[in-house]
Structure formats: C-alpha cells, structure tokens
Design a protein around this motif. Structure first.
Motif, mmCIF file in Angstrom:
data_model
loop_
_atom_site.group_PDB
_atom_site.id
_atom_site.type_symbol
_atom_site.label_atom_id
_atom_site.label_comp_id
_atom_site.label_asym_id
_atom_site.label_seq_id
_atom_site.Cartn_x
_atom_site.Cartn_y
_atom_site.Cartn_z
ATOM 1 N N LEU A 41 0.810 -1.227 0.000
ATOM 2 C CA LEU A 41 0.000 0.000 0.000
ATOM 3 C C LEU A 41 0.839 1.270 0.000
ATOM 4 O O LEU A 41 0.368 2.320 -0.431
ATOM 5 N N SER A 42 2.084 1.178 0.477
ATOM 6 C CA SER A 42 2.940 2.366 0.510
ATOM 7 C C SER A 42 3.719 2.565 -0.780
ATOM 8 O O SER A 42 4.422 3.558 -0.934
ATOM 9 N N GLY A 43 3.614 1.606 -1.703
ATOM 10 C CA GLY A 43 4.277 1.766 -2.997
ATOM 11 C C GLY A 43 5.730 1.368 -2.991
ATOM 12 O O GLY A 43 6.531 1.933 -3.747
ATOM 13 N N PHE A 51 4.346 -6.453 -9.229
ATOM 14 C CA PHE A 51 2.985 -6.519 -9.764
ATOM 15 C C PHE A 51 2.940 -6.139 -11.237
ATOM 16 O O PHE A 51 2.096 -6.626 -11.979
ATOM 17 N N GLU A 52 3.865 -5.289 -11.685
ATOM 18 C CA GLU A 52 3.967 -5.008 -13.117
ATOM 19 C C GLU A 52 4.441 -6.257 -13.856
ATOM 20 O O GLU A 52 3.957 -6.565 -14.940
ATOM 21 N N TYR A 62 -2.889 -2.862 -4.906
ATOM 22 C CA TYR A 62 -3.708 -2.225 -3.868
ATOM 23 C C TYR A 62 -4.758 -3.196 -3.312
ATOM 24 O O TYR A 62 -4.998 -3.241 -2.101
ATOM 25 N N LEU A 63 -5.382 -3.967 -4.182
ATOM 26 C CA LEU A 63 -6.377 -4.942 -3.736
ATOM 27 C C LEU A 63 -5.742 -5.989 -2.823
ATOM 28 O O LEU A 63 -6.276 -6.307 -1.755
ATOM 29 N N THR A 64 -4.588 -6.501 -3.236
ATOM 30 C CA THR A 64 -3.890 -7.499 -2.434
ATOM 31 C C THR A 64 -3.485 -6.917 -1.084
ATOM 32 O O THR A 64 -3.669 -7.559 -0.041
ATOM 33 N N GLY A 65 -2.959 -5.700 -1.084
ATOM 34 C CA GLY A 65 -2.580 -5.047 0.171
ATOM 35 C C GLY A 65 -3.776 -4.833 1.084
ATOM 36 O O GLY A 65 -3.690 -5.039 2.302
ATOM 37 N N CYS A 94 -3.260 -18.407 -3.796
ATOM 38 C CA CYS A 94 -3.069 -17.573 -4.999
ATOM 39 C C CYS A 94 -1.636 -17.064 -5.100
ATOM 40 O O CYS A 94 -1.048 -17.063 -6.191
ATOM 41 N N ALA A 95 -1.055 -16.651 -3.982
ATOM 42 C CA ALA A 95 0.326 -16.166 -3.981
ATOM 43 C C ALA A 95 1.292 -17.279 -4.362
ATOM 44 O O ALA A 95 2.250 -17.059 -5.112
ATOM 45 N N THR A 96 1.051 -18.480 -3.865
ATOM 46 C CA THR A 96 1.909 -19.617 -4.202
ATOM 47 C C THR A 96 1.851 -19.913 -5.697
ATOM 48 O O THR A 96 2.889 -20.088 -6.349
ATOM 49 N N LEU A 97 0.643 -19.954 -6.241
ATOM 50 C CA LEU A 97 0.495 -20.210 -7.676
ATOM 51 C C LEU A 97 1.147 -19.113 -8.506
ATOM 52 O O LEU A 97 1.789 -19.396 -9.530
#
Length: 140
Positions: A41-43, A51-52, A62-65, A94-97
């Motif tokens: 969330l802090s960038g 994420f890019e 942002y959604l994940t955070g 989801c993070a593992t995949l």
C-alpha cells in the motif's frame, strides 16, 4: 437454531497454554500480513515492479494489500480470526500459484507462502467452531 444450540457449537475447552500459543501465533501472523500490506500500500518499489511483472497492474497491488490488511486485523478480532485465517489461506494459495507459474524467478518464495498457508490453516482449524457460530448468526 436456538441460543442454547448456538452456544453448544462453541469451541471445546482448550488448555490455557494452547489458547495462549494460538493467540501468539495469530499475533505473529497478523504482524507478517501488516508488514506485507504496508509494503504494497505504501508503494514499495519492489512491490510495484513485482505486480507489473505479473501483468495485473497496480490496482491488483492495492487490492492485495487491502486484503492482507483486512486479514491481519481480522486475525486479532476474536469473532473474526477463524474467518480471517480461511480468507488468508486462499490468498496464500493464490500467492503460491503466482510465485510458481507467473514469476519463475520467485519460485523460492512459494516456500514462504506455503508455510504461511499451513500456519493459517492451523488457526482456521483451531477456530472452526467459532467460525461456524459466526456463520450461523448470518444465516438467521
């Protein structure tokens, strides 16, 4: 379901030591997810770049955070901790995949996400009776 029946579904009596150990685990997991949420969330540049790289864009960061933040807070709320743990297990799947298939260079991070998922599963299982009671209240 009557009030008496709902109360009968509350978790069986645990020893004080087991209850304390469970809360210590929940607090530690909450700290991990608060830290992860803060970096997203802090960038934090590494998070932005990550994420890019997976191609979902910054809205997904942002959604994940936000999900990590909500889960961390939920782990600290007695009535919500089981449900929060279940939700965070889903997030760790989801993070593992993602680490295994979308970011091959980060496959080693899958070890961490699996370990966190297992610990969250322990919390979810230990709090299952409380979670069932919470869900029963929503059904009324």
């Amino acid at each position: 379901m009557t009030t008496h029946e709902v109360r009968s579904t509350v978790a069986p009596h645990r020893s004080r030591a087991l209850t304390v150990a469970l809360w210590v685990l929940q607090v530690l997991l909450a700290a991990v997810f608060l830290s992860a949420a803060y970096s997203k969330l802090s960038g934090d540049p590494a998070q932005v770049q990550g994420f890019e790289a997976i191609g979902f864009g910054q809205w997904f960061r942002y959604l994940t955070g936000a999900c990590e933040l909500a889960g961390a807070i939920g782990l600290l709320v007695p009535r919500l901790c089981g449900l929060a743990a279940i939700a965070l297990v889903g997030l760790m799947v989801c993070a593992t995949l993602t680490n295994l298939f979308l970011m091959p260079g980060m496959a080693v991070m899958a070890i961490l996400t699996v370990a966190l998922g297992i610990l969250l599963g322990v919390v979810a299982r230990a709090r299952w009776a409380d979670t069932r009671e919470l869900l029963a209240r929503f059904r009324r």
